[in-house]
Scaffold this active site. Structure first.
Site, mmCIF file in Angstrom:
data_model
loop_
_atom_site.group_PDB
_atom_site.id
_atom_site.type_symbol
_atom_site.label_atom_id
_atom_site.label_comp_id
_atom_site.label_asym_id
_atom_site.label_seq_id
_atom_site.Cartn_x
_atom_site.Cartn_y
_atom_site.Cartn_z
ATOM 1 N N GLY A 50 -18.945 -20.791 0.904
ATOM 2 C CA GLY A 50 -17.618 -21.354 0.672
ATOM 3 C C GLY A 50 -17.527 -22.791 1.160
ATOM 4 N N GLY A 51 -18.613 -23.530 1.035
ATOM 5 C CA GLY A 51 -18.653 -24.896 1.553
ATOM 6 C C GLY A 51 -18.144 -25.960 0.598
ATOM 7 N N GLY A 54 -11.865 -26.912 1.667
ATOM 8 C CA GLY A 54 -11.233 -26.509 2.915
ATOM 9 C C GLY A 54 -12.091 -26.738 4.143
ATOM 10 N N GLY A 56 -14.643 -25.099 5.016
ATOM 11 C CA GLY A 56 -16.056 -24.980 4.680
ATOM 12 C C GLY A 56 -16.646 -26.330 4.330
ATOM 13 N N ASP A 102 -21.816 -15.818 -5.585
ATOM 14 C CA ASP A 102 -20.581 -15.062 -5.769
ATOM 15 C C ASP A 102 -20.669 -13.836 -4.881
ATOM 16 O OD1 ASP A 102 -18.384 -13.619 -6.530
ATOM 17 O OD2 ASP A 102 -18.795 -13.677 -8.685
ATOM 18 N N ASN A 129 -18.606 -18.294 5.945
ATOM 19 C CA ASN A 129 -17.285 -18.920 5.951
ATOM 20 C C ASN A 129 -16.382 -18.483 4.800
ATOM 21 O OD1 ASN A 129 -15.368 -21.472 6.401
ATOM 22 N ND2 ASN A 129 -16.074 -21.544 4.276
ATOM 23 N N THR A 150 -15.724 -9.121 -0.645
ATOM 24 C CA THR A 150 -16.000 -10.554 -0.501
ATOM 25 C C THR A 150 -16.139 -10.967 0.953
ATOM 26 O OG1 THR A 150 -14.726 -10.968 -2.524
ATOM 27 C CG2 THR A 150 -15.197 -12.865 -1.102
ATOM 28 N N TYR A 206 -2.682 0.946 -0.405
ATOM 29 C CA TYR A 206 -3.246 -0.396 -0.245
ATOM 30 C C TYR A 206 -2.170 -1.386 0.185
ATOM 31 C CZ TYR A 206 -5.371 -4.907 -1.440
ATOM 32 O OH TYR A 206 -5.851 -6.193 -1.400
#
Length: 332
Positions: A50-51, A54, A56, A102, A129, A150, A206
Site C-alpha cells: 500500500g505504498g 497516504g 504508505g 492485490d 501497511n 485484505t 456482520y
C-alpha cells in the site's frame, strides 16, 4: 461517537493523549523524517504494501530518503508508478521499484513474491501497511470476508512466503530483519469473542466497524505469535505492530463523511500524513529498537494493547486458523 461504547471511547482518548514526547524522545507531533534523522539505511531493502498513497507513500519516501531500496507493493499500478515519479522528482537518487500486489487474492500474493524473488535482492524490512476500512460486507476473490482477507490473511500469506528470504538475508548479512504490521486503536472495538472463527465469512451479524476492529486485532495477534516463534528458533528478525494515529487518508473512502464528522469533535487528536508515518518509520529503522520484538507502538512509544491482543492462546488459535484458510484458498 455512537459506534463506540463508553469503554472504547476511554481507550480511544487514552491512546491519543501522548501529545508530548514519550520515553523514546518522540511523540504524536513527530514526523517520519524527524524520527529517522541521521539514519543510514543504504544497506537495507524494504517492501511497503500500500505504498502508493497516504502514510504508505510517506513511508516509502522517507525510507528512500534514508537511502534504503524500497519496493512499493500496490494493487493500482498507475498510482504506484505516479508515486515513484513523485519521489524521484525530489530525490533523484532514490531507489524505488514498483510491483503489483492485490492482497485480497492469493494468486496475486504468490505472483508478487515470484516477481520480487526475480529481482534477486535481499529483504531486510517488510512493512504490512495496506488495508481497507469499514467496507460493506463482501467476499474476496478467495471467498473470505474482505476486511479480514485484505488486512490480515493477505499479509499473513505474504509474510509466510517471504520468511525464508528474510531469514537468509538476516543470516548472510548479520543485519537484524524487521517486520512491521500496521494495526489500529480500533482493535479494541471488535466482536464479543475477539475473532469470529466460526462465522468469519457470515453476512449474518456482520458489522463493518467490528469487522475492521477484528482484522486490526488479528494484525497484533499475528505479530505476537510470529515473534514468539522467531524467539524460539533464535531468528534475527523482530516483529512489531503499530497504530499510526488518526489520519484522513484514502483508507477512509468508505466512511469519509463519518470521519469528517468525528474530526470536528476530536480535531486535536488528528495527525497529518508525515506525523502518521512516523511510528512505522521509527519501528522499521531506529537503532533504539534493536532486539525489541512482539510489542505494540503508538506515537513512537510502546503501548499496552487490549486484553484480546495480549491473549497468547487466541494468537495461537488465529495462527492455526489462518494457515487452514490459506491452505484451502491458496491453491496454485
Amino acid at each position: 461517537m455512537r459506534l463506540l461504547t463508553a469503554h472504547h471511547r476511554r481507550a480511544f482518548i487514552t491512546a491519543h493523549t501522548l501529545r508530548r514526547p514519550g520515553s523514546s524522545g518522540f511523540g504524536s507531533a513527530s514526523t517520519a523524517e524527524q524520527v529517522t534523522e541521521g539514519i543510514d539505511a543504504s544497506n537495507l531493502t524494504a517492501i511497503v504494501t500500500g505504498g502508493a498513497s497516504g502514510i504508505g507513500l510517506e513511508t516509502v519516501r522517507v525510507l528512500a530518503l534514508r537511502k534504503a531500496h524500497v519496493i512499493i507493493a500496490a494493487r493500482n499500478m498507475e498510482a504506484a508508478n505516479a508515486a515513484k515519479q513523485l519521489i524521484l522528482k525530489d530525490n533523484e537518487t532514490a531507489r524505488v521499484d514498483v510491483l503489483k500486489l492485490d492482497l485480497c487474492s492469493m494468486k496475486s500474493v504468490r505472483a508478487f513474491v515470484d516477481d520480487f524473488n526475480a529481482l534477486n535482492v535481499p529483504l531486510n524490512i517488510l512493512i504490512n501497511n495496506a488495508g481497507v476500512m469499514f467496507c460493506p460486507f463482501q467476499l474476496s476473490k478467495d471467498g473470505i470476508e474482505m476486511q479480514f482477507a485484505t488486512n490480515h490473511i493477505g499479509h499473513f500469506f505474504l509474510t509466510n512466503l517471504l520468511l525464508e528470504k528474510m531469514k537468509n538475508t538476516a543470516r548472510s548479512t548479520n543485519i537484524e530483519g524487521r517486520i512491521v504490521n500496521l494495526s489500529s486503536i480500533a482493535h479494541n472495538y471488535t466482536y464479543e469473542q475477539g475473532i469470529r472463527f466460526d462465522q468469519i465469512n457470515d453476512e449474518s451479524g456482520y458489522s463493518d466497524k467490528k469487522a475492521y476492529g477484528q482484522s486490526k486485532l488479528a494484525n497484533i495477534l499475528h505479530v505476537n505469535e510470529l515473534s514468539r516463534r522467531f524467539q524460539e528458533e533464535g531468528i534475527n528478525i523482530t516483529v512489531n505492530s503499530v497504530h499510526p494515529g488518526l489520519i484522513m487518508t484514502p483508507l477512509m473512502r468508505y466512511s469519509e463523511l463519518l470521519m469528517r464528522l468525528i474530526r470536528v469533535f476530536t480535531f486535536y487528536l488528528w495527525k497529518n500524513v508525515p506525523q502518521g508515518a512516523s511510528t512505522t518509520c521509527y519501528v522499521a529503522l531506529h537503532p533504539n529498537l534493536k532486539g525489541v520484538t512482539g510489542k505494540y507502538y503508538l506515537d513512537c512509544n510502546e503501548m499496552k494493547p487490549s486484553a484480546f491482543a495480549s491473549d497468547t492462546v487466541l494468537a495461537k488459535n488465529l495462527w492455526d486458523f489462518s494457515n487452514k484458510l490459506v491452505s484451502s484458498a491458496a491453491k496454485p
